[in-house]
Design an enzyme around this catalytic site. Structure first.
Site, PDB file in Angstrom:
ATOM      1  CD  GLU A 114      -2.771  -1.439   2.343  1.00 35.72           C
ATOM      2  OE1 GLU A 114      -2.720  -0.625   3.271  1.00 35.72           O
ATOM      3  OE2 GLU A 114      -3.526  -2.420   2.358  1.00 35.72           O
ATOM      4  CD  GLU A 134      -4.530  -7.820   0.894  1.00 30.87           C
ATOM      5  OE1 GLU A 134      -5.392  -7.157   1.485  1.00 30.87           O
ATOM      6  OE2 GLU A 134      -3.307  -7.597   0.987  1.00 30.87           O
TER       7      GLU A 134
HETATM    8  O1  9MR Z   1      -7.400  -8.933   7.465  1.00 36.13           O
HETATM    9  C1  9MR Z   1      -6.292  -8.387   8.178  1.00 36.13           C
HETATM   10  C2  9MR Z   1      -6.657  -8.174   9.626  1.00 36.13           C
HETATM   11  O2  9MR Z   1      -6.930  -9.415  10.256  1.00 36.13           O
HETATM   12  C3  9MR Z   1      -5.498  -7.470  10.345  1.00 36.13           C
HETATM   13  O3  9MR Z   1      -5.895  -7.138  11.661  1.00 36.13           O
HETATM   14  C4  9MR Z   1      -5.119  -6.193   9.594  1.00 36.13           C
HETATM   15  C5  9MR Z   1      -3.909  -5.529  10.229  1.00 36.13           C
HETATM   16  O4  9MR Z   1      -2.813  -6.388  10.181  1.00 36.13           O
HETATM   17  O5  9MR Z   1      -4.817  -6.486   8.243  1.00 36.13           O
HETATM   18  C6  9MR Z   1      -5.872  -7.091   7.529  1.00 36.13           C
HETATM   19  O6  9MR Z   1      -5.455  -7.377   6.218  1.00 36.13           O
HETATM   20  C7  9MR Z   1      -5.157  -6.257   5.405  1.00 36.13           C
HETATM   21  C8  9MR Z   1      -3.957  -6.621   4.548  1.00 36.13           C
HETATM   22  O7  9MR Z   1      -2.878  -7.022   5.348  1.00 36.13           O
HETATM   23  C9  9MR Z   1      -3.556  -5.462   3.667  1.00 36.13           C
HETATM   24  N1  9MR Z   1      -4.669  -5.010   2.875  1.00 36.13           N
HETATM   25  C10 9MR Z   1      -5.914  -4.729   3.595  1.00 36.13           C
HETATM   26  C11 9MR Z   1      -6.310  -5.931   4.448  1.00 36.13           C
HETATM   27  C12 9MR Z   1      -7.630  -5.669   5.171  1.00 36.13           C
HETATM   28  O8  9MR Z   1      -7.505  -4.588   6.036  1.00 36.13           O
END
Ligand code: 9MR
Length: 369
Positions: A170, A277
């Site tokens: 990101e 994702e």
């Molecule tokens: O789904 C993930 C969630 O369980 C975590 O708490 C969070 C922070 O680490 O990240 C979420 O996954 C994200 C991913 O790593 C990056 N793109 C957005 C995803 C959803 O927020």
């Protein structure tokens, strides 16, 4: 920190009806448009991994592996795992600056035991800047050395075990105007910290595919252009960027065609593409007038469009197709809204119409309209 809800930023109107209308009979009977036909999900739907000519992935947490039903579903359906959060700095870096690896080691062992690929996620993220980095005692170690040391430790530990890494997650600003500010950018330079991450990850694991990963690339052509521009600059600088990831956290009313355009645009650089994702939210839909049944119908159409656009890529550009949560109840979106059901398997692990749409698309069949 999670990205802001798409509703805050995705200001697109609802768009027309999708073309594809594979429907779960039970889910979609009431509010189908005139063209929609209900189509039952075959009882013997083949596993996603068995029909896809590329790896199909899902995100996973170590505690999921203690749920026998979910572990069995993962083994049956997918051929690649992405640790949902336990390969990030938030888990690995301790307050005193030491590293821990229990959970990611467990996920890696599970992947190995079941012949699955493992995707490292992620090495550098603007949203995660552990205290140990913020308070670094530079009399002991310089910031750049600590940064490189982290990447070496993590990517080196999983060398030969991962198929690739989301090296920088990101990096593009929310509105597409340039890159995000972060501790890493402030200390090492806006471009240089990104390029350095790729160079260092390559030293640590020369065989891993090194990906860039971002979201909203289908919703915002400007953000997509900035993302592609960054990729080109990295390549021009000699940084070993070898794959492009599109997260695709989309809502069921994403206008038809936007996903296809985005995947084509990303593919124009010739690098392998990762749908990294994917989930399709019902409750984040902008159009609040749509019935739940209509949202479910569109959700299926969105899954179909994503899979068909991915299938249309040249074979060598199909890196993997990853679902962010296999069952509805496993999704991060449930924490945001308990009524959401963004996945392709329901809470009980039964395939929804979205799973049937993926199977059709992965087999090169178009669902009946
Ligand atoms: O789904 C993930 C969630 O369980 C975590 O708490 C969070 C922070 O680490 O990240 C979420 O996954 C994200 C991913 O790593 C990056 N793109 C957005 C995803 C959803 O927020």
């Amino acid at each position: 920190m999670d990205p802001p809800p798409l509703g805050e930023v995705a200001r697109r109107a609802g768009g027309g009806l999708g073309r594809r209308t594979v429907l779960a009979g039970a889910l979609a009977l009431s509010a189908c448009g005139p063209k929609a036909q209900s189509q039952p999900i075959p009882a013997d739907l083949p596993p996603l991994r068995s029909v896809a000519p590329f790896r199909v992935g899902a995100c996973v947490q170590a505690l999921h592996l203690d749920d026998p039903a979910l572990a069995a579903l993962l083994v049956r359906e997918v051929s690649q795992l992405t640790p949902e959060w336990q390969m990030k700095m938030e888990y690995i870096v301790q307050p005193d600056g030491s590293f821990r690896f229990e959970a990611p080691d467990r996920i890696a062992a599970f992947a190995r035991a079941h012949g699955m690929g493992l995707l490292g996620h992620n090495l550098v993220w603007y949203a995660q800047t552990p205290e140990a980095f913020q308070r670094l005692d530079e009399n002991r170690i310089g910031f750049a050395d600590a940064y490189r040391n982290y990447i070496h430790a993590v990517a080196g530990r999983y060398r030969g075990q991962v198929v690739g890494w989301d090296v920088v997650n990101e990096p593009v600003a929310e509105d597409g105007n340039g890159w995000r500010d972060s501790l890493w950018a402030q200390r090492l330079g806006a471009f240089e910290h990104i390029a350095l991450a790729y160079r260092t990850a390559h030293e640590a694991d020369p065989d891993a595919v090194l990906l860039l990963n971002d979201y909203n690339l289908e919703y915002f052509p400007k953000k997509r252009a900035t993302y592609l521009n960054l990729a080109e600059r990295l390549l021009a600088s000699g940084a070993p960027l070898t794959g492009l990831g599109a997260q695709m956290h989309v809502a069921a009313d994403v206008p038809p065609g936007e996903i296809t355009r985005m995947i084509r645009d990303l593919a124009s650089l010739g690098l392998p593409i990762h749908v990294s994702e994917l989930d399709v939210s019902l409750t984040r839909a902008e159009n609040k007038l749509l019935s739940r049944a209509e949202l479910q119908r569109r959700q299926t159409a969105v899954y179909a469009e994503a899979a068909e656009a991915f299938m249309a890529l040249p074979e060598r550009q199909r890196f993997a197709f990853t679902l962010w949560g296999l069952r509805d109840r496993d999704s991060w979106l449930r924490a945001e809204n308990a009524a959401d059901a963004p996945a392709v398997f329901d809470d009980a692990g039964r395939p929804k119409a979205g799973a049937a749409a993926l199977v059709d698309a992965f087999q090169g069949r178009r669902p009946q309209a």
